[in-house]
Design a protein around this motif. Structure first.
Motif, PDB file in Angstrom:
ATOM      1  N   LEU A 186      54.683  86.883  42.365  1.00 23.24           N
ATOM      2  CA  LEU A 186      55.310  87.044  43.681  1.00 23.24           C
ATOM      3  C   LEU A 186      56.721  86.459  43.696  1.00 23.24           C
ATOM      4  O   LEU A 186      57.607  86.972  44.392  1.00 23.24           O
ATOM      5  N   ALA A 187      56.929  85.389  42.928  1.00 24.58           N
ATOM      6  CA  ALA A 187      58.286  84.836  42.814  1.00 24.58           C
ATOM      7  C   ALA A 187      59.202  85.834  42.127  1.00 24.58           C
ATOM      8  O   ALA A 187      60.368  86.017  42.529  1.00 24.58           O
ATOM      9  N   GLY A 188      58.704  86.501  41.086  1.00 27.85           N
ATOM     10  CA  GLY A 188      59.498  87.528  40.424  1.00 27.85           C
ATOM     11  C   GLY A 188      59.794  88.696  41.339  1.00 27.85           C
ATOM     12  O   GLY A 188      60.910  89.242  41.339  1.00 27.85           O
ATOM     13  N   VAL A 189      58.804  89.084  42.140  1.00 25.99           N
ATOM     14  CA  VAL A 189      59.010  90.166  43.112  1.00 25.99           C
ATOM     15  C   VAL A 189      60.104  89.794  44.106  1.00 25.99           C
ATOM     16  O   VAL A 189      60.947  90.629  44.479  1.00 25.99           O
ATOM     17  N   ALA A 190      60.094  88.529  44.558  1.00 26.51           N
ATOM     18  CA  ALA A 190      61.080  88.087  45.549  1.00 26.51           C
ATOM     19  C   ALA A 190      62.503  88.130  45.015  1.00 26.51           C
ATOM     20  O   ALA A 190      63.462  88.199  45.791  1.00 26.51           O
ATOM     21  N   CYS A 191      62.672  88.111  43.680  1.00 24.08           N
ATOM     22  CA  CYS A 191      64.015  88.191  43.092  1.00 24.08           C
ATOM     23  C   CYS A 191      64.623  89.592  43.230  1.00 24.08           C
ATOM     24  O   CYS A 191      65.836  89.760  43.110  1.00 24.08           O
ATOM     25  N   ARG A 192      63.786  90.602  43.397  1.00 21.82           N
ATOM     26  CA  ARG A 192      64.231  91.985  43.656  1.00 21.82           C
ATOM     27  C   ARG A 192      65.167  92.499  42.565  1.00 21.82           C
ATOM     28  O   ARG A 192      66.213  93.068  42.844  1.00 21.82           O
ATOM     29  N   TRP A 193      64.775  92.341  41.310  1.00 22.32           N
ATOM     30  CA  TRP A 193      65.585  92.850  40.216  1.00 22.32           C
ATOM     31  C   TRP A 193      65.469  94.370  40.149  1.00 22.32           C
ATOM     32  O   TRP A 193      64.368  94.914  40.102  1.00 22.32           O
ATOM     33  N   ALA A 194      66.587  95.042  40.146  1.00 18.51           N
ATOM     34  CA  ALA A 194      66.601  96.503  40.126  1.00 18.51           C
ATOM     35  C   ALA A 194      65.887  97.033  38.888  1.00 18.51           C
ATOM     36  O   ALA A 194      66.106  96.540  37.766  1.00 18.51           O
TER      37      ALA A 194
ATOM     38  N   SER B 177      44.350  88.020  49.761  1.00 20.88           N
ATOM     39  CA  SER B 177      45.064  88.477  50.948  1.00 20.88           C
ATOM     40  C   SER B 177      46.562  88.625  50.688  1.00 20.88           C
ATOM     41  O   SER B 177      47.180  89.617  51.079  1.00 20.88           O
ATOM     42  N   VAL B 178      47.159  87.644  50.008  1.00 20.16           N
ATOM     43  CA  VAL B 178      48.601  87.682  49.769  1.00 20.16           C
ATOM     44  C   VAL B 178      48.970  88.783  48.777  1.00 20.16           C
ATOM     45  O   VAL B 178      49.899  89.565  49.011  1.00 20.16           O
ATOM     46  N   VAL B 179      48.239  88.862  47.673  1.00 17.97           N
ATOM     47  CA  VAL B 179      48.551  89.876  46.663  1.00 17.97           C
ATOM     48  C   VAL B 179      48.287  91.273  47.213  1.00 17.97           C
ATOM     49  O   VAL B 179      49.079  92.193  47.018  1.00 17.97           O
ATOM     50  N   ARG B 180      47.160  91.438  47.947  1.00 15.89           N
ATOM     51  CA  ARG B 180      46.848  92.755  48.509  1.00 15.89           C
ATOM     52  C   ARG B 180      47.897  93.164  49.535  1.00 15.89           C
ATOM     53  O   ARG B 180      48.253  94.346  49.643  1.00 15.89           O
ATOM     54  N   LEU B 181      48.393  92.195  50.313  1.00 13.88           N
ATOM     55  CA  LEU B 181      49.439  92.510  51.283  1.00 13.88           C
ATOM     56  C   LEU B 181      50.668  93.070  50.585  1.00 13.88           C
ATOM     57  O   LEU B 181      51.232  94.086  51.004  1.00 13.88           O
ATOM     58  N   PHE B 182      51.082  92.419  49.497  1.00 18.94           N
ATOM     59  CA  PHE B 182      52.257  92.929  48.789  1.00 18.94           C
ATOM     60  C   PHE B 182      52.002  94.320  48.230  1.00 18.94           C
ATOM     61  O   PHE B 182      52.861  95.198  48.315  1.00 18.94           O
ATOM     62  N   LEU B 183      50.821  94.535  47.646  1.00 20.91           N
ATOM     63  CA  LEU B 183      50.547  95.835  47.039  1.00 20.91           C
ATOM     64  C   LEU B 183      50.550  96.959  48.067  1.00 20.91           C
ATOM     65  O   LEU B 183      50.874  98.102  47.736  1.00 20.91           O
ATOM     66  N   THR B 184      50.211  96.653  49.325  1.00 19.56           N
ATOM     67  CA  THR B 184      50.285  97.688  50.356  1.00 19.56           C
ATOM     68  C   THR B 184      51.733  98.039  50.703  1.00 19.56           C
ATOM     69  O   THR B 184      51.988  99.105  51.257  1.00 19.56           O
TER      70      THR B 184
END
Length: 441
Positions: free
Chosen positions: A325-333, A260-267
């Motif tokens: 998901l932690a890496g995604v939250a860092c929002r590295w350009a 659920s969490v990973v699929r939510l992010f991918l959407t």
């Protein structure tokens, strides 16, 4: 060729054709270009999810009661109908367009629900009747590999044929001076998917119901089998069995948590791309690359289920999910895009593992029903986390830019999966010895 060999080969083809949708790379803009508003499109997706939830469990019961093949064939028929509706839906047709698209989404959800579990149960039973259930990991391996190939082709071709400029250049290179507009090309992915839907139906019609299952169903329908096995008893017995079987309950619960969490992010991945300044021109290439991961993940997932315990496999996937998901939250350009690939790999490996464990542990008499319980749980879990995330986005919203809210809300995702993992570990702590064992097909 035996029925078991024919069935598993057709099962691979069915999954590839059923899931490789040419309109996926342009799904949202396709409905908007047809003339729907953004709010109407959102409601259609909600209707799609509801159709899956309300179809999945009854379809599983029917598959156990009357046979698996009728449900698989019905799913293919519904796929043909849903694509036909989109092919004829009037552009900017107001209420008629909305009703056509609503029927399309409902039929699509019902097709997903009918196919969920019935196709797997048919193939696994075919192998088990011949004492070949140990080949099930190999079948799942082939499904994942070829689905990866199909997804790459669908993403690249679907995005290309939707672009009028690309189509103009293509035909110009072939010596034909044709002019394309968006109104012309927007249905090209739909037409391609209508062709694959017809092929899907052809493949489904060639499946063979397992002989022993067919005999058992015939006896029960004649009143010579167990008279207590009604539809209601199938549902309640399967539900009780899941609750009373810690291994299956853990497989489904932990699977829903991560999925659920990973699929939510991918959407939300396209919004994330904008947050990290990825050019829109490469969105399709990234999607195709993610689809191709299945070819790399399948042999790894197969080795994991045959060599590792349930607890170890789920622990590894949970750790990768948290780090991704932690890496995604860092929002590295720009570089932030690399975190999508381990998350996509988790989704594919998780689907492989859940299917392997359920089919290996569930009795044939209620296999499709238990698989349907899993499908309902996955969709309900996704709906719940979507609702929670919507509240998070509303709380962190500052201004009218939706990408800013998504950027702030991404921090919630690794925290949620960490909390869920700890809660899951606490709830199943008494069964760690059981979960530390390997499962054989």
């Amino acid at each position: 060729m035996s029925d078991a060999d024919r069935n598993w080969r057709r099962f691979v083809l069915f999954r590839v054709l059923f899931n490789s949708r040419f309109y996926y790379p342009v799904l949202a803009v396709l409905f908007l270009d047809l003339g729907l508003s953004a709010s109407e499109y959102t409601l259609l997706n909600f209707a799609w999810a509801l159709a899956i939830v309300f179809t999945d469990l009854p379809a599983g019961v029917l598959a156990d009661r009357i046979g698996r093949k009728p449900l698989v064939v019905a799913a293919a028929v519904f796929m043909v109908l849903e694509m036909t509706l989109l092919s004829v839906a009037p552009r900017n047709g107001g209420l008629v367009l909305l009703l056509c698209c609503l029927a399309n989404r409902v039929l699509s959800g019902m097709a997903e629900g009918m196919a969920s579990g019935a196709d797997e149960a048919l193939v696994f039973d075919s192998l088990a009747e011949r004492g070949r259930s140990s080949e099930w990991p190999h079948v799942l391996d082939q499904v994942m590999r070829w689905q990866g190939v199909g997804m790459v082709v669908a993403m690249l071709v679907g995005g290309a044929v939707y672009d009028p400029a690309f189509m103009g250049r293509l035909f110009s290179a072939l010596g034909m001076n044709l002019h394309f507009t968006q109104g012309t090309t927007l249905r090209f992915p739909i037409y391609l998917n209508l062709i694959t839907a017809l092929l899907t139906l052809f493949v489904a019609l060639g499946l063979k119901e397992p002989i022993e299952r067919t005999k058992k169903i015939a006896l029960e329908n004649q009143g010579l089998g167990n008279p207590e096995i009604t539809a209601w008893h199938l549902v309640t017995n399967a539900g009780k069995w899941i609750v009373q079987t810690p291994m299956i309950l853990f497989v489904i619960t932990a699977g829903v948590l991560m999925d659920s969490v990973v699929r939510l992010f991918l959407t939300f991945s396209s919004s994330y791309f904008r947050v990290i300044h990825v050019p829109e021109a490469v969105f399709g290439l990234i999607g195709a690359s993610m689809g191709g991961i299945g070819m790399l993940v399948s042999p790894i997932a197969r080795r994991m289920v045959t060599s590792n315990s349930v607890a170890r496999n789920y622990g590894l996937l949970g750790l990768i999910s948290f780090l991704g998901l932690a890496g995604v939250a860092c929002r590295w350009a720009y570089w932030g895009v690399i975190f999508l690939f381990p998350l996509a790999a988790v989704m594919m490996a998780l689907g492989y593992m859940v299917s392997f464990y359920i089919n290996a542990l569930v009795d044939s008499s209620h296999r499709a029903t238990v698989l349907s319980f899993k499908g309902v749980a996955v969709n309900l879990g996704y709906g719940f986390i979507s609702l929670v995330f919507a509240l998070v986005l509303r709380a962190v919203r500052d201004g009218d830019n939706p990408e800013d809210a998504v950027a702030r809300g991404l921090v919630f995702l690794p925290l949620w999966i960490l909390f869920g993992s700890l809660l899951c570990a606490f709830c199943f702590r008494k069964h760690f010895g059981l979960l530390a064992a390997k499962v054989q097909a």
